[in-house]
Design an enzyme around this catalytic site. Sequence first.
Site, PDB file in Angstrom:
ATOM      1  N   TYR A 113      -1.519  -3.695  -7.130  1.00 40.44           N
ATOM      2  CA  TYR A 113      -0.895  -4.564  -5.924  1.00 40.44           C
ATOM      3  C   TYR A 113      -2.080  -4.235  -4.713  1.00 40.44           C
ATOM      4  CZ  TYR A 113       1.566  -7.167  -2.612  1.00 40.44           C
ATOM      5  OH  TYR A 113       1.899  -8.170  -1.807  1.00 40.44           O
ATOM      6  N   GLY A 114      -2.618  -5.262  -4.140  1.00 37.16           N
ATOM      7  CA  GLY A 114      -3.326  -5.466  -2.848  1.00 37.16           C
ATOM      8  C   GLY A 114      -4.301  -4.459  -2.595  1.00 37.16           C
ATOM      9  N   SER A 158      -1.154  -3.653  10.276  1.00 39.29           N
ATOM     10  CA  SER A 158      -0.837  -4.386   9.256  1.00 39.29           C
ATOM     11  C   SER A 158       0.346  -5.174   9.390  1.00 39.29           C
ATOM     12  CB  SER A 158      -0.502  -3.712   7.846  1.00 39.29           C
ATOM     13  OG  SER A 158      -1.901  -2.878   7.640  1.00 39.29           O
ATOM     14  N   GLY A 196       0.078 -20.034  18.556  1.00 36.94           N
ATOM     15  CA  GLY A 196      -0.630 -20.789  19.222  1.00 36.94           C
ATOM     16  C   GLY A 196      -0.395 -20.622  20.636  1.00 36.94           C
ATOM     17  N   LYS A 198      -9.434  -2.634   1.847  1.00 38.87           N
ATOM     18  CA  LYS A 198      -9.327  -1.342   2.521  1.00 38.87           C
ATOM     19  C   LYS A 198      -9.931   0.094   2.194  1.00 38.87           C
ATOM     20  CE  LYS A 198      -7.140  -3.439   5.069  1.00 38.87           C
ATOM     21  NZ  LYS A 198      -5.850  -4.094   5.205  1.00 38.87           N
ATOM     22  N   ASN A 248      -0.551 -17.928  22.097  1.00 37.82           N
ATOM     23  CA  ASN A 248      -1.301 -16.790  22.331  1.00 37.82           C
ATOM     24  C   ASN A 248      -2.780 -17.251  23.024  1.00 37.82           C
ATOM     25  OD1 ASN A 248       0.746 -15.002  21.662  1.00 37.82           O
ATOM     26  ND2 ASN A 248      -0.150 -14.924  19.625  1.00 37.82           N
ATOM     27  N   ARG A 258       2.120 -12.087  -0.564  1.00 37.17           N
ATOM     28  CA  ARG A 258       0.858 -12.585   0.023  1.00 37.17           C
ATOM     29  C   ARG A 258       0.439 -13.565  -0.816  1.00 37.17           C
ATOM     30  NH1 ARG A 258      -1.639  -8.694   3.995  1.00 37.17           N
ATOM     31  NH2 ARG A 258      -0.127  -7.217   4.347  1.00 37.17           N
ATOM     32  N   ASP A 275      -9.326  -9.786   8.790  1.00 39.16           N
ATOM     33  CA  ASP A 275      -8.549  -8.360   8.674  1.00 39.16           C
ATOM     34  C   ASP A 275      -9.888  -7.342   8.949  1.00 39.16           C
ATOM     35  OD1 ASP A 275      -6.421  -7.149   7.664  1.00 39.16           O
ATOM     36  OD2 ASP A 275      -7.430  -6.482   6.122  1.00 39.16           O
ATOM     37  N   ARG A 315       0.738  -1.242  -0.044  1.00 42.00           N
ATOM     38  CA  ARG A 315       0.132   0.033  -0.016  1.00 42.00           C
ATOM     39  C   ARG A 315       0.998   1.462  -0.082  1.00 42.00           C
ATOM     40  NH1 ARG A 315      -1.708   0.963   4.394  1.00 42.00           N
ATOM     41  NH2 ARG A 315      -1.161  -1.028   5.447  1.00 42.00           N
ATOM     42  N   HIS A 352     -10.379  -2.609  11.465  1.00 40.85           N
ATOM     43  CA  HIS A 352      -9.313  -3.294  10.873  1.00 40.85           C
ATOM     44  C   HIS A 352      -9.210  -4.216  12.041  1.00 40.85           C
ATOM     45  CE1 HIS A 352      -4.801  -3.409   9.430  1.00 40.85           C
ATOM     46  NE2 HIS A 352      -5.724  -4.341   8.657  1.00 40.85           N
ATOM     47  N   CYS A 363       0.772  -7.397  11.709  1.00 42.62           N
ATOM     48  CA  CYS A 363       1.274  -7.739  13.177  1.00 42.62           C
ATOM     49  C   CYS A 363       0.343  -8.693  13.739  1.00 42.62           C
ATOM     50  CB  CYS A 363       0.649  -6.366  13.910  1.00 42.62           C
ATOM     51  SG  CYS A 363       1.823  -5.046  13.738  1.00 42.62           S
TER      52      CYS A 363
HETATM   53  P1  GTP Z   1      -2.267  -7.661   7.204  1.00 44.55           P
HETATM   54  O1  GTP Z   1      -2.879  -8.688   6.454  1.00 44.55           O
HETATM   55  O2  GTP Z   1      -1.207  -6.919   6.933  1.00 44.55           O
HETATM   56  O3  GTP Z   1      -3.385  -6.854   7.905  1.00 44.55           O
HETATM   57  O4  GTP Z   1      -1.503  -8.442   8.295  1.00 44.55           O
HETATM   58  P2  GTP Z   1      -1.922  -9.384   9.845  1.00 44.55           P
HETATM   59  O5  GTP Z   1      -2.176  -8.418  11.079  1.00 44.55           O
HETATM   60  O6  GTP Z   1      -2.965 -10.309   9.276  1.00 44.55           O
HETATM   61  O7  GTP Z   1      -0.538 -10.113  10.236  1.00 44.55           O
HETATM   62  P3  GTP Z   1      -0.384 -11.787  10.091  1.00 44.55           P
HETATM   63  O8  GTP Z   1      -1.165 -12.748  10.926  1.00 44.55           O
HETATM   64  O9  GTP Z   1       0.042 -11.877   8.564  1.00 44.55           O
HETATM   65  O10 GTP Z   1       1.248 -11.605  10.721  1.00 44.55           O
HETATM   66  C1  GTP Z   1       2.249 -10.842  10.315  1.00 44.55           C
HETATM   67  C2  GTP Z   1       3.668 -11.343  10.753  1.00 44.55           C
HETATM   68  O11 GTP Z   1       3.607 -11.288  12.184  1.00 44.55           O
HETATM   69  C3  GTP Z   1       4.060 -12.624  10.169  1.00 44.55           C
HETATM   70  O12 GTP Z   1       5.291 -12.675   9.454  1.00 44.55           O
HETATM   71  C4  GTP Z   1       4.109 -13.613  11.415  1.00 44.55           C
HETATM   72  O13 GTP Z   1       4.778 -14.482  11.439  1.00 44.55           O
HETATM   73  C5  GTP Z   1       4.195 -12.629  12.528  1.00 44.55           C
HETATM   74  N1  GTP Z   1       3.435 -13.001  13.680  1.00 44.55           N
HETATM   75  C6  GTP Z   1       2.104 -13.393  13.676  1.00 44.55           C
HETATM   76  N2  GTP Z   1       1.789 -13.806  14.904  1.00 44.55           N
HETATM   77  C7  GTP Z   1       3.008 -13.588  15.692  1.00 44.55           C
HETATM   78  C8  GTP Z   1       3.083 -13.690  16.983  1.00 44.55           C
HETATM   79  O14 GTP Z   1       2.496 -14.352  17.910  1.00 44.55           O
HETATM   80  N3  GTP Z   1       4.398 -13.674  17.753  1.00 44.55           N
HETATM   81  C9  GTP Z   1       5.376 -13.265  16.939  1.00 44.55           C
HETATM   82  N4  GTP Z   1       6.771 -13.269  17.083  1.00 44.55           N
HETATM   83  N5  GTP Z   1       5.188 -12.937  15.250  1.00 44.55           N
HETATM   84  C10 GTP Z   1       4.068 -13.145  14.970  1.00 44.55           C
HETATM   85  C1  SPV Z   2      -2.919  -4.467   5.234  1.00 39.23           C
HETATM   86  O1  SPV Z   2      -2.093  -3.742   4.849  1.00 39.23           O
HETATM   87  O2  SPV Z   2      -3.276  -4.127   6.297  1.00 39.23           O
HETATM   88  C2  SPV Z   2      -3.431  -5.712   4.376  1.00 39.23           C
HETATM   89  C3  SPV Z   2      -2.914  -5.858   3.217  1.00 39.23           C
HETATM   90  O3  SPV Z   2      -4.227  -6.386   4.905  1.00 39.23           O
HETATM   91  S1  SPV Z   2      -3.536  -4.945   1.953  1.00 39.23           S
HETATM   92  O4  SPV Z   2      -4.672  -5.484   1.272  1.00 39.23           O
HETATM   93  O5  SPV Z   2      -2.479  -4.494   1.010  1.00 39.23           O
HETATM   94  O6  SPV Z   2      -4.072  -3.517   2.455  1.00 39.23           O
HETATM   95 MN    MN Z   3      -4.993  -5.581   6.980  1.00 36.78          MN
END
Ligand code: GTP
Ligand code: SPV
Ligand code: MN
Length: 595
Positions: free
Chosen positions: A205-206, A256, A501, A214, A503, A376, A283, A77, A234, A258
């Site tokens: 992209y995305g 994002s 897990g 979004k 968590n 992705r 999301d 983005r 979000h 996280c």
């Molecule tokens: P968007 O799609 O961008 O909104 O991201 P998201 O919030 O869905 O994040 P996602 O679950 O894809 O995780 C993003 C990154 O954080 C990945 O590289 C994961 O491996 C890492 N991650 C997710 N959960 C954890 C966690 O509990 N601990 C750690 N250390 N890393 C984590």
């Molecule tokens: C984010 O960036 O929070 C995403 C990926 O979920 S995108 O669709 O590119 O916004």
């Molecule tokens: Mn997102």
Amino acid sequence: MSHSSSEPSTRNEHLAQWVKEMAALCKPDNVVWLDGSEEERKRLTEQAVAEGILLELDQKKLPGCYYHRSNANDVARVEHLTFICTPTKDEAGPTNNWMDPKEAYQKLGGMFDGAMKGRTMYVVPYMMGPSGSAMTKVGIELTDSIYVALNMRIMTRMGQAALDMLGTTNDFNRGLHSTLDVNPDRRFICHFPQDNTIWSIGSGYGGNVLLGKKCLALRIGSYLGRQEGWLAEHMLILGVESPEGEMTYVAAAFPSACGKTNFAMMIPPKRFAGWKIWTVGDDIAWMRVGADGRLWAINPENGYFGVAPGTSMKSNPNAMQTILKDTIFTNTALTADKGDVWWEGKDGPVPAELIDWKGQPWTSKSTEKAAHPNSRFTAPARNNPALSRYVDDPNGVPISAIIFGGRRATTVPLVLQSFNWGHGIYMGATLGSETTAAATGKVGVVRRDPMAMLPFCGYNMGDYFQHWLRMQHKLELPPKIFMVNWFRQDEAGKFVWPGFGENMRVLKWIVDRARGRTGALESVVGWVPRSGDLDLSGLDISTEQVEKATGVDYRQWKTELESQKEFFAQFGERLPKSLNLWRELLLARLNGLGL
Ligand code: GTP
Ligand code: SPV
Ligand code: MN
């Protein structure tokens, strides 16, 4: 202009007229209306493969899976090129880029003029939300990208059903997208909340181009939510089922990249045998107050656009299962035989040779990443073994807890519960997180990202805070609000909490707190688990490490609270007074400790 054989099965005059106008502007060679059928998916996929836009992966191993590389200048983005085009700058607020709507239409209109010459304009009708839900919104995206059309097919409920829902009304989001020449100098993502319109140009992209996500579900959605009295957030949505079959729904906002997708698909560790997590969404959440005074949430999406790097059988087995079929991979690495994909953190040994996300040969000695950090997968929700059976329920699910979380090396403990709704909103409003690869720009700097909505709020964020506070008025049974941080680090820069897990241990405490059946310790900045409250049995982690993950350091918090002042100041009179009072109150209490 020669029309293709494809004609709309709609008698909607508003839609027909708008498509005609946009086609006259963009001048495509033909206009193709998509119906969402299987035959259509096959035809478009074959065409995309023939044009080199998609590469077919090994269909025995990964049936229905394809690979795509975006332009190397177009991998995330672009927040600096994203605009909220409200009549006044004040309406967009200090955290958004603003452009005058007239100027934006003129500027982008000039770029759209003839942009689709030699190309096809796809008319993509889609629904955000389950069919039959009062919360569901219809959007139409006009795009010259077959890749976007195929992604929208996975991410939304796309095709004839959307036209049927729209009927003859004028109530639809007007999305116009052209990749143009993928030049960052001619790249703009413009939102016109008053017109329920989105114009996106110059990217493929995305979140820049899958306009339901979004752009509609969050930026336009948040604007509509304020007008209509609901919340567009979000947030992931998950259901926690206990061994006794008790179900508790939780919504969580993390910025994002996280951890939303991972948390939403979590598999509890052995110690929690009999517990199950069900994914409603990963999301986005649309939430409204139900007749019972509870907060009810739907996931407007129908698929996952998930971060590939770090996804493995160890971190997220449900995601690995989800992407075994009917998935589009974008900007991951490709195996040397071009039959499979790879990314950093995937299971198994690192292959000796790969083709990297730019299409260049890569070896395990290379210092560059093979997959782009924001590479992705686009996968259908129905592939998810942990998919909640309520994803298509028009009413959604009742939310008992809301979680805000960021990526913080220090200060923020593993989990913290707010004193009440107002304090919880203050927590959300001051959420800080280190930036990630999901947006272009510097990675790893802490910025305030209120409710994880900084890049996604379609109006003045001060008003957005007020809207959140006002929701309490209608909520007889407000969810309890929590803050989490999976990303605290030790002196060596290593994560102190194992995450993923594990968590579940935190989630269990949250569920018990939300249901009022476990105690907590009152710290100055919120409720924390008493020692022994978090179930850590079977977890191989030292007491010292647990303390590092969960501890509240008042000196760090003092710095934190002081640093929020400037962030709040930019909203001026638009900032609800109670938020800054919370900040001052907590700071005064910390100062009172005489540290
Ligand atoms: P968007 O799609 O961008 O909104 O991201 P998201 O919030 O869905 O994040 P996602 O679950 O894809 O995780 C993003 C990154 O954080 C990945 O590289 C994961 O491996 C890492 N991650 C997710 N959960 C954890 C966690 O509990 N601990 C750690 N250390 N890393 C984590
Ligand atoms: C984010 O960036 O929070 C995403 C990926 O979920 S995108 O669709 O590119 O916004
Ligand atoms: Mn997102």
